[in-house]
Design an enzyme around this catalytic site. Structure first.
Site, mmCIF file in Angstrom:
data_model
loop_
_atom_site.group_PDB
_atom_site.id
_atom_site.type_symbol
_atom_site.label_atom_id
_atom_site.label_comp_id
_atom_site.label_asym_id
_atom_site.label_seq_id
_atom_site.Cartn_x
_atom_site.Cartn_y
_atom_site.Cartn_z
ATOM 1 N N LYS A 134 46.251 42.309 50.088
ATOM 2 C CA LYS A 134 47.619 42.494 50.569
ATOM 3 C C LYS A 134 47.597 43.578 51.644
ATOM 4 C CE LYS A 134 52.282 43.674 49.163
ATOM 5 N NZ LYS A 134 53.175 43.969 48.038
ATOM 6 N N LYS A 159 48.015 38.021 51.671
ATOM 7 C CA LYS A 159 49.396 38.236 52.081
ATOM 8 C C LYS A 159 49.468 39.272 53.188
ATOM 9 C CE LYS A 159 53.647 40.051 50.268
ATOM 10 N NZ LYS A 159 54.259 40.787 49.207
HETATM 11 C C1 PBG Z 1 56.254 44.670 46.795
HETATM 12 C C2 PBG Z 1 56.337 43.338 47.431
HETATM 13 C C3 PBG Z 1 56.582 43.140 48.778
HETATM 14 C C4 PBG Z 1 56.639 41.763 48.980
HETATM 15 C C5 PBG Z 1 56.422 41.141 47.758
HETATM 16 N N1 PBG Z 1 56.220 42.143 46.788
HETATM 17 C C6 PBG Z 1 56.849 44.104 49.883
HETATM 18 C C7 PBG Z 1 56.073 45.333 50.015
HETATM 19 O O1 PBG Z 1 54.891 45.397 49.665
HETATM 20 O O2 PBG Z 1 56.669 46.291 50.478
HETATM 21 C C8 PBG Z 1 56.902 41.139 50.311
HETATM 22 C C9 PBG Z 1 57.389 39.760 50.344
HETATM 23 C C10 PBG Z 1 57.944 39.332 51.642
HETATM 24 O O3 PBG Z 1 57.990 40.080 52.651
HETATM 25 O O4 PBG Z 1 58.382 38.177 51.696
HETATM 26 N N2 PBG Z 1 55.621 44.823 45.621
#
Ligand code: PBG
Length: 329
Positions: A199, A254
């Site tokens: 991520k 991601k």
């Molecule tokens: C946080 C989380 C995020 C997303 C999913 N879970 C955002 C972040 O890490 O700040 C992002 C999903 C998206 O942008 O569609 N645990």
């Protein structure tokens, strides 16, 4: 003039029938996971930066899950929007019995047990600073080991509420192994772990943070000490290998669209199923350009998803899941 060309690749593109026969990649509702937002209000509200995406009430969340199940969607990922008054620096509300997420999971699993429910394991919906964990004593970073301990408790509560798949999205070190052990000890050895293994600290999460009410200050919240540097691909493999060793069942990359090379590299590095998350900013940019008349909405949408599958994703979390399953164009 006529070339002496025995090999003409265009022969394979001459008609719709032949193009369909030789198509290498297909989108199917089987591979699509719909992320859904729930809030504690009695009505549903559209999220400004994500056209067509709602913050659902509990009732409308259940209705939405019933409808998407009928369309053939196999799984939903539920994200709670917690009011500011319930947030604190340690995200205590995340572990509160019967909090909004647990209620939502229970309601959905009761109404549509055939839909797999995925829950995020991270503290960002519940922390006042918006980070995915608790801070170190000096407040300058997220404390890895303290956070993992809380995440284990959260994952067990999510499993108790009925989650089929828990998805640690926090990027703490060692959390997959610790969560696996906690789940097994609590009798949830059948609950899967979908690890947000690679991520990245991405600007494409902007609209999501808006959606869950996590825009703390004007300055974008920086998560660079735990989420990955967008410049790195070998490090993504390292994260995936570790999560696999720790017991992840599915690994995720991601965001998706700007990381197709990472998806491909991960696919080649593991035999686990690979998921990719087409995040909020990827969705928003297609909508925004289409609204301006600069891009064709349906064709851009479909191409963006096809590319993610072609890169190697076995499943895709996407806010487009419902309309793809509906065959809406
Ligand atoms: C946080 C989380 C995020 C997303 C999913 N879970 C955002 C972040 O890490 O700040 C992002 C999903 C998206 O942008 O569609 N645990």
């Amino acid at each position: 003039m006529s070339l002496d060309l025995p090999i003409r690749p265009r022969r394979l593109r001459q008609s719709n029938a032949i193009r369909r026969l030789v198509r290498e990649t297909r989108l199917s509702p089987d591979d699509l996971i719909l992320p859904l937002f729930v809030h504690a209000e009695s009505g549903s509200v559209e999220i400004g930066s994500m056209p067509g995406v709602m913050r659902h009430s509990l009732d409308s969340l259940v209705g939405e899950c019933e409808q998407v199940a009928a369309l053939g969607i196999t799984a939903v990922a539920i994200f709670p929007c917690i009011p500011a008054g319930k947030k604190d620096p340690v995200g205590a509300h995340g572990l509160a019995e019967d909090n909004l997420l647990f209620q939502a999971v229970r309601r959905v699993k009761t109404a549509v047990p055939e839909v797999a429910v995925i829950t995020d394991v991270a503290l960002d919906p519940y922390t006042s600073h918006g980070h995915d964990g608790v801070l170190t004593a000096d407040g300058r970073d997220v404390d890895n080991d303290e956070t993992v301990e809380i995440l284990c408790a959260l994952a067990v509560l999510e499993a108790e509420a009925g989650a089929d798949i828990v998805a640690p999205s926090d990027m703490m070190d060692g959390r997959v192994g610790a969560i696996r052990a906690a789940l097994d000890q609590a009798g949830f050895s059948n609950v899967l772990i979908l690890s947000y293994a690679a991520k990245f600290a991405s600007a494409f999460y902007g609209p999501f943070r808006n959606a869950i009410g996590n825009l703390v200050e004007k300055d974008a919240l920086s998560k660079v000490t735990y989420q990955m540097d967008p410049a790195n691909v070998r490090e993504a493999i390292r994260e995936v290998v570790l999560d696999e060793e720790e017991g992840a069942d599915i690994v995720m990359v991601k965001p998706a669209g700007a990381y197709l090379d990472v998806i491909r590299a991960v696919k080649e590095a593991t035999v686990l199923p690979v998921a990719a998350y087409q995040v909020s900013g990827e969705y928003a940019q297609i909508h925004a350009a289409a609204r301006l008349g600069w891009l064709d909405y349906e064709r851009t949408r479909d191409e963006s998803l096809l590319a993610i599958k072609r890169a190697g994703a076995d499943m895709i979390l996407t806010y487009f899941a419902r309309e793809i399953a509906e065959g809406r164009s």
